[in-house]
Design a protein around this motif. Structure first.
Motif, PDB file in Angstrom:
ATOM      1  N   GLY A  83       0.792  -1.213   0.000  1.00  0.00           N
ATOM      2  CA  GLY A  83       0.000   0.000   0.000  1.00  0.00           C
ATOM      3  C   GLY A  83       0.827   1.267   0.000  1.00  0.00           C
ATOM      4  O   GLY A  83       2.067   1.235   0.019  1.00  0.00           O
ATOM      5  N   THR A  84       0.139   2.404   0.014  1.00  0.00           N
ATOM      6  CA  THR A  84       0.792   3.687  -0.219  1.00  0.00           C
ATOM      7  C   THR A  84       1.104   4.478   1.038  1.00  0.00           C
ATOM      8  O   THR A  84       2.001   5.321   1.017  1.00  0.00           O
ATOM      9  N   GLY A  86      -1.543  -3.149  -3.391  1.00  0.00           N
ATOM     10  CA  GLY A  86      -0.751  -2.005  -3.813  1.00  0.00           C
ATOM     11  C   GLY A  86      -0.873  -1.829  -5.315  1.00  0.00           C
ATOM     12  O   GLY A  86      -1.333  -2.739  -6.028  1.00  0.00           O
TER      13      GLY A  86
END
Length: 533
Positions: free
Chosen positions: A159-160, A176
């Motif tokens: 993920g970010t 992601g």
């Protein structure tokens, strides 16, 4: 294919053995002195109510949910985690792990008062060898990305948000932008070290404790505290970030845009390259002519601007002329910064600054490849965005993340690859709303649930509603038929779900197997939260 074929024999005596877990808040005053004495004897120095740091240490990411752990401990290694779990089990106190603490439902703090929170902040070891990395369970995604880049320019799909903990992220799946090419973060895990309810430190992989490995890579919070992951890494590719913004769309144009995006992503003849990470963002914007901005964005890994232009030309013919376009060629770490909305590399080092917090409610929906969103559903969704969404105090947004389409690594591995239970997903929709001071929690929750209802009422075929009355009945009356058709993303956990609906939404075909494994590894529910098995 990774499978956990556990014979499911649910003995009726289990119910009488387990009984119904009564929340601590409903119990009479409990003497926790024995627990605290045990923790202190193991050198764990518990932080308890009245301690100077208790308020800050127990602060949730979601400020709406202030659960009060009986104690928070910070073990330095797996042995310390084991000692904490044994102390809790001996004293009949429920346990939860905390890594980044980003559970939308604050389940790291128990989801109710009176649990022991085992914080993994000190388990931040990192090492890289060849194409694998060993990652301590207390690491955050930003620190992992930075370490891999600085030690061989390696990368993983994840993920970010830099402050999200790897434990909850990988343990529940972990999407992601590179996941269509490389799989979910859970799919990239080769083995893990986990402390189970009996306090044992176990290794789990395809070859060792394979059923536990299957469960922990998708439903990890129910099965133990993961103290270390060994993951596959890849050479970090260059990429091009892209964004096409449509500020002038009406709700009908936005609905048509979603339909075009969905058809483009799922085209079986001209398959979308799995190296494309693709999203839609929908955001309120008072400066937009109709109050909402619709944008298609993402990252094309291994591609230059020319490749992006040729790939998205057919979609842009359907979408029309964007009000703005972004095309940015970048190396891997610049891409990580771009997705994190960070300006410099130091912002990935989460030890340099404290995490932020929010007061919010969020939930999600998966749209499957077999049942894409129909026109009526997208019309209802965007009518809501462009109607109530432009006249609310709730600071909301919606993100559509492409999981499937083409030869996606997420979907091609099969439904039972691990406990993650949405391999048929074409995309997810996350609905998120910050609730401002002066607006009630109920109003914020109802607003976000209204978005979800708009999608789900019009996506499930009418035939599923025959025995449930009116098609647009209340959300509560739709729980049974909807849960059969509409999954949800457990990483965006919905704090309002009962355990029964959570199981149906997050693990529609895996719940029985996960319950059997829970009974095998944690019969007394030492690890527990309100949506646990």
């Amino acid at each position: 294919m990774r499978r956990a074929l556990v014979s499911i024999v649910i003995v009726s005596a289990i119910t009488s053995v387990l009984g119904k877990w009564v929340p601590y808040s409903q119990l009479q005053a409990r003497d926790d002195s024995a627990l605290l004495s045990c923790l202190k004897s193991k050198g764990l120095d518990p932080v308890v109510q009245g301690s100077p740091n208790y308020t800050s240490d127990s602060a949730p990411f979601n400020r709406r949910l202030h659960w009060k752990p009986v104690a928070i401990v910070y073990p330095e290694d797996a042995k310390g985690v084991s000692a904490a779990v044994k102390c809790a089990a001996q004293n009949h106190v429920k346990v939860n792990a905390r890594c980044g603490g980003h559970s939308y439902a604050a389940f790291a703090l128990g989801g109710e008062d009176g649990h022991l929170t085992v914080s993994l902040d000190k388990l931040r070891h990192l090492s890289q060898s060849g194409n694998t990395s060993t990652i301590g369970g207390g690491n955050h995604l930003g620190d992992v990305a930075l370490y891999l880049w600085q030690n061989g320019k390696r990368a993983m799909a994840h993920g970010t948000c830099p402050y999200v903990g790897i434990g909850g992220h990988a343990g529940q799946g972990g999407f992601g932008l590179p996941s269509r090419a490389w799989g979910l973060l859970a799919d990239q895990v080769q083995s893990l070290e986990i402390v189970t309810a009996d306090g044992q430190i176990r290794n789990a992989s395809l070859k060792e404790n394979a059923d536990l490995f299957w469960a922990a890579t998708g439903a990890g919070a129910s099965f133990g505290i993961i103290t270390s992951f060994t993951t596959v890494t890849r050479p970090a590719p260059n990429s091009t970030a892209f964004a096409y913004e449509f500020k002038n769309y009406t709700y009908k144009e936005a609905s048509a845009g979603l339909q075009a995006w969905q058809a483009f992503a799922s085209n079986s003849t001209n398959k979308l390259d799995p190296n494309v990470g693709l999203q839609i963002h929908v955001d309120p914007n008072p400066s937009a002519p109709h109050g909402v901005v619709f944008s298609v964005s993402g990252v094309y890994y291994g591609a230059d601007k020319a490749k992006v232009n040729s790939t998205f030309a057919p979609l842009l013919k359907k979408l029309g002329t964007p009000t703005s376009i972004l095309l940015q060629e970048q190396d891997w770490i610049t891409s990580v910064l771009h997705l994190a909305d960070a300006k410099n590399i130091s912002q990935l080092n989460t030890t340099l600054a404290s995490d932020t917090h929010d007061y919010f409610y969020a939930t999600s929906t998966f749209i499957s490849e077999q049942r894409p969103m129909v026109q009526a559903a997208s019309d209802a969704l965007f009518k809501y965005f462009y109607g109530p969404g432009t006249n609310t105090s709730i600071k909301w947004f919606a993100i559509f993340d492409l999981y499937g389409g083409g030869d996606s690594a997420i979907t091609k591995v099969g439904p039972d690859y691990n406990a993650f239970n949405a391999r048929d997903a074409l995309y997810s929709i996350q609905y998120y709303g910050t609730i401002p001071h002066g607006t009630s929690d109920r109003a914020g929750i109802d607003f976000i649930q209204g978005i979800k209802k708009a999608v789900e009422n019009d996506t499930v075929p009418k035939t599923q509603f025959k025995e449930y009355g009116e098609r647009h009945a209340t959300l509560q009356s739709l729980i049974a038929p909807v849960s059969e058709a509409m999954g949800c993303a457990v990483n965006y956990i919905d704090s309002e779900y009962s355990a029964e609906e959570a199981h149906a939404r997050y693990y529609p075909t895996h719940s029985a197997n996960l319950t059997a494994l829970k009974n095998k590894y944690d019969l007394n529910r030492t690890f527990h939260f309100p949506q646990d098995f």
